[in-house]
Design a protein around this motif. Structure first.
Motif, short mmCIF file in Angstrom:
data_model
loop_
_atom_site.label_atom_id
_atom_site.label_comp_id
_atom_site.label_asym_id
_atom_site.label_seq_id
_atom_site.Cartn_x
_atom_site.Cartn_y
_atom_site.Cartn_z
N ASP A 40 0.83 -1.21 0.00
CA ASP A 40 0.00 0.00 0.00
C ASP A 40 0.86 1.26 0.00
N VAL A 41 1.93 1.27 0.77
CA VAL A 41 2.84 2.41 0.80
C VAL A 41 3.57 2.55 -0.55
N GLU A 42 3.95 1.42 -1.15
CA GLU A 42 4.62 1.47 -2.45
C GLU A 42 3.71 2.07 -3.53
N GLN A 43 2.42 1.82 -3.44
CA GLN A 43 1.48 2.38 -4.42
C GLN A 43 1.38 3.90 -4.32
N GLN A 44 1.69 4.46 -3.18
CA GLN A 44 1.59 5.92 -3.00
C GLN A 44 2.73 6.66 -3.68
N PHE A 45 3.77 5.96 -4.12
CA PHE A 45 4.90 6.60 -4.78
C PHE A 45 4.61 6.96 -6.23
N LEU A 46 3.56 6.43 -6.81
CA LEU A 46 3.17 6.77 -8.17
C LEU A 46 1.82 7.47 -8.14
N PRO A 47 1.68 8.62 -8.79
CA PRO A 47 0.40 9.34 -8.72
C PRO A 47 -0.75 8.59 -9.38
N LEU A 48 -0.48 7.68 -10.31
CA LEU A 48 -1.56 6.95 -10.97
C LEU A 48 -2.15 5.84 -10.11
N THR A 49 -1.43 5.42 -9.05
CA THR A 49 -1.95 4.39 -8.17
C THR A 49 -2.16 4.90 -6.74
N ALA A 50 -1.79 6.13 -6.47
CA ALA A 50 -1.89 6.68 -5.11
C ALA A 50 -3.35 6.87 -4.72
N THR A 51 -3.64 6.66 -3.46
CA THR A 51 -4.98 6.91 -2.92
C THR A 51 -4.86 7.97 -1.82
N TRP A 52 -4.43 7.56 -0.65
CA TRP A 52 -4.28 8.52 0.44
C TRP A 52 -3.04 9.39 0.25
N GLY A 53 -2.09 8.98 -0.60
CA GLY A 53 -0.90 9.79 -0.87
C GLY A 53 -1.11 10.82 -1.96
N LEU A 54 -2.31 10.87 -2.53
CA LEU A 54 -2.60 11.83 -3.59
C LEU A 54 -2.55 13.28 -3.08
N ASP A 55 -2.81 13.48 -1.79
CA ASP A 55 -2.71 14.82 -1.21
C ASP A 55 -1.27 15.33 -1.28
N VAL A 56 -0.30 14.46 -1.09
CA VAL A 56 1.10 14.86 -1.18
C VAL A 56 1.46 15.22 -2.62
N TRP A 57 0.98 14.44 -3.58
CA TRP A 57 1.23 14.76 -4.99
C TRP A 57 0.59 16.09 -5.37
N ASP A 58 -0.62 16.35 -4.85
CA ASP A 58 -1.26 17.65 -5.10
C ASP A 58 -0.39 18.78 -4.56
N TRP A 59 0.15 18.59 -3.37
CA TRP A 59 0.98 19.63 -2.77
C TRP A 59 2.26 19.84 -3.58
N ILE A 60 2.87 18.75 -4.10
CA ILE A 60 4.10 18.86 -4.88
C ILE A 60 3.86 19.65 -6.16
N TYR A 61 2.77 19.34 -6.87
CA TYR A 61 2.54 19.95 -8.18
C TYR A 61 1.73 21.25 -8.13
N PHE A 62 0.83 21.41 -7.16
CA PHE A 62 -0.07 22.57 -7.15
C PHE A 62 0.03 23.43 -5.91
N GLY A 63 0.66 22.94 -4.86
CA GLY A 63 0.80 23.74 -3.65
C GLY A 63 -0.33 23.59 -2.67
N ASN A 64 -1.45 23.00 -3.09
CA ASN A 64 -2.57 22.73 -2.19
C ASN A 64 -3.39 21.58 -2.74
N LYS A 65 -4.38 21.12 -1.98
CA LYS A 65 -5.18 19.97 -2.36
C LYS A 65 -6.23 20.38 -3.40
N GLN A 66 -6.36 19.57 -4.45
CA GLN A 66 -7.40 19.81 -5.45
C GLN A 66 -8.72 19.27 -4.94
N LEU A 67 -9.78 20.00 -5.12
CA LEU A 67 -11.10 19.59 -4.65
C LEU A 67 -11.90 19.04 -5.82
N MET A 68 -11.58 17.82 -6.22
CA MET A 68 -12.27 17.15 -7.33
C MET A 68 -12.13 15.65 -7.16
N PRO A 69 -12.81 14.85 -7.99
CA PRO A 69 -12.69 13.39 -7.87
C PRO A 69 -11.26 12.90 -8.08
#
Length: 183
Positions: A40-69
């Motif tokens: 589960d932790v390994e899946q968070q390292f790729l944005p295409l498989t991340a679930t709960w780690g998607l917030d970190v990817w949002d922060w890396i690329y956009f600076g805040n969390k995206q409010l969408m599906p």
């Protein structure tokens, strides 16, 4: 009896050891739970498989969390990632393979165009291709040209498009964006 997945790691004299057998039986559920947590932790390292780690990817690329599906968030992260990549043929080939069944990518120097050639065996996301291409397109390239080389049908869910028929009735060239501002 020691489970088969551990036998290859142990010497033969341990195969009939009762204490080792009890140890492996007791630790089996803990090892399986640890393996599941690790995957589960390994899946968070790729944005295409991340679930709960998607917030970190949002922060890396956009600076805040995206409010969408979740799927839309993943597509936005992927677009942003493609926009940062250099404009080379291997990157363009990977971009084409991401959105559909790519046959080839060629550059027409005289027209200053990049031509993507697709097969219609799989769906093609032309809108995503156009958006990602525009983010990474250098100034000296006018537009992308998308050519479909098989008979079949296309489904467009968003955006506008223009269709040009070629000489053969089964083939068509589809222009999405560029200097025509169609998307």
């Amino acid at each position: 009896m020691i489970p088969e997945r551990y036998r290859s790691m142990l010497p033969q004299q341990w195969y009939e050891n009762k204490v080792a057998e009890l140890h492996f039986e007791g630790a089996m559920s803990a090892l399986d739970a640890h393996s599941q947590k690790r995957s589960d932790v390994e899946q968070q390292f790729l944005p295409l498989t991340a679930t709960w780690g998607l917030d970190v990817w949002d922060w890396i690329y956009f600076g805040n969390k995206q409010l969408m599906p979740v799927d839309d968030r993943r597509k936005n992260i992927q677009r942003k990632h493609w926009g940062r990549l250099p404009f080379t043929m291997p990157v363009l080939r990977s971009l084409g393979q991401t959105v559909g069944d790519l046959i080839s990518v060629t550059e027409d120097y005289s027209k200053k165009e990049i031509e993507f050639e697709f097969s219609l065996q799989l769906p093609i996301d032309l809108i995503m291709l156009h958006d990602m291409f525009e983010q990474m397109r250098p100034v000296h390239v006018n537009r992308e040209r998308i050519v479909i080389r098989r008979s079949g049908h296309l489904e467009f869910k968003l955006g506008t498009y223009q269709t040009y028929e070629s000489i053969t009735q089964d083939c068509g060239a589809f222009y999405a964006g560029g200097e025509n501002d169609l998307c």
